[in-house]
Scaffold this active site. Structure first.
Site, PDB file in Angstrom:
ATOM      1  N   TYR A 147       0.859  -1.179   0.000  1.00  0.00           N
ATOM      2  CA  TYR A 147       0.000   0.000   0.000  1.00  0.00           C
ATOM      3  C   TYR A 147       0.898   1.233   0.000  1.00  0.00           C
ATOM      4  O   TYR A 147       1.489   1.605   1.011  1.00  0.00           O
ATOM      5  CB  TYR A 147      -0.904  -0.018   1.227  1.00  0.00           C
ATOM      6  N   LYS A 175      -1.073  -1.185  -4.285  1.00  0.00           N
ATOM      7  CA  LYS A 175      -2.155  -0.212  -4.297  1.00  0.00           C
ATOM      8  C   LYS A 175      -1.472   1.144  -4.358  1.00  0.00           C
ATOM      9  O   LYS A 175      -0.871   1.600  -3.388  1.00  0.00           O
ATOM     10  CB  LYS A 175      -3.036  -0.332  -3.058  1.00  0.00           C
TER      11      LYS A 175
END
Length: 317
Positions: A147, A175
């Site tokens: 992330y 992400k």
């Protein structure tokens, strides 16, 4: 690679729109598990590829251990019933604690991957970020989705470091939520690493990233008009450029409205007004969204998206 991890490429399982589910709260402040289960089914019915449990949008930091387990149990059950991919958020800025949390995810065999943030607050070097994920990939029973969100972590991760992370066995994707379609984003998508899913995590840049070749997105805004987000990803993938541009413009306006105040306040306000969750409540230090922001998001959801207008005072189901 950890011997518990199967050898199949994981990136293909991460394609499409994954909704990082909110955690609905009941009037007494407890987790509304029935509403969460219904919401999970709804977004899958409407075209989402998969679900994310315990993301930032779930207010995971404000949930106690029992609540986190209950949320994950609910979402895992839905994913098992629907044969849908499940990503579970896990981890902190402590490598040892994150490794322990990842090992605990063995309790949910339905899980496809773990969403793990770049270490925040401590701001390690980029070499430290690579060392962190190297250790985690060796410990984790699940493939990892990095992330990358420097606005929250304080740590910028450049394209060269992202490519190093992509080479790690057990790291399946990123992400990518850097607040822009910047030079590193363009460079990464111009020559994406093999078997590594680049997922948009910045909702108002989703159309642009899909146009550049992103495999999909983890998009909180896709709680609303889920099917249109799925159509957007499909239109770019199949080369329906005119349709993709039109949808992208409409959904960008929606995303901006849904993030006009700290997430997930506006999203919860809209979901409550639609009768999909019992209250619009968030937990401190977040505050509920203003009525003006919720009404503006309703308007954005309605204008051009074929959505029926919903009163901001509508009750829950």
């Amino acid at each position: 690679m950890n011997p518990m991890q199967p050898a199949a490429p994981y990136a293909q399982q991460l394609d499409g729109i994954h909704v990082p589910l909110v955690t609905p709260f009941a009037v007494d402040g407890s987790v509304a598990c029935d509403a969460l289960e219904s919401l999970a089914h709804q977004v899958l019915d409407d075209g989402a590829t998969g679900l994310v449990a315990l993301g930032t949008t779930a207010e995971a930091a404000t949930l106690d251990e029992d609540e986190r387990r209950a949320v994950t149990d609910v979402v895992a059950r839905v994913c098992r019933e629907r044969s849908a991919p499940l990503i579970i958020g896990a981890g902190s800025n402590d490598t040892r604690a994150t490794a322990a949390a990842l090992r605990g995810l063995k309790a949910w065999p339905e899980a496809t991957a773990a969403l793990v943030p770049v270490p925040y607050f401590t701001r390690p070097s980029e070499a430290g970020v690579v060392a962190h994920f190297t250790a985690l990939a060796q410990a984790s029973p699940l493939p990892l989705v990095v992330y990358n969100i420097p606005s929250r972590t304080g740590r910028t991760v450049g394209v060269d470091t992202l490519r190093r992370l992509a080479e790690l066995p057990g790291v399946a994707g990123v992400k990518h939520a850097v607040g822009a379609v910047d030079a590193d984003t363009v460079a990464l998508l111009a020559d994406p690493p093999a078997d590594f899913a680049v997922l948009c995590g910045e909702d108002d840049f989703a159309s642009a990233m899909f146009a550049l070749g992103a495999a999909g997105g983890i998009l909180a805004a896709a709680h609303i008009a889920t099917g249109r987000w799925a159509e957007l990803a499909a239109a770019w993938r199949t080369g329906e450029t005119a349709r993709a541009r039109r949808l992208g413009g409409e959904l960008t306006v929606l995303a901006q409205a849904l993030f006009a105040e700290p997430n997930p306040g506006v999203i919860k306000g809209v979901l409550h007004a639609q009768g999909r969750i019992p209250t619009p409540s968030v937990r401190l230090p977040l505050l509920p969204a203003s009525s003006a922001a919720v009404e503006a998001a309703h308007g954005a959801a309605h204008d051009g998206l074929g959505q029926a207008p919903v009163s901001a005072s509508a009750g829950s189901r």
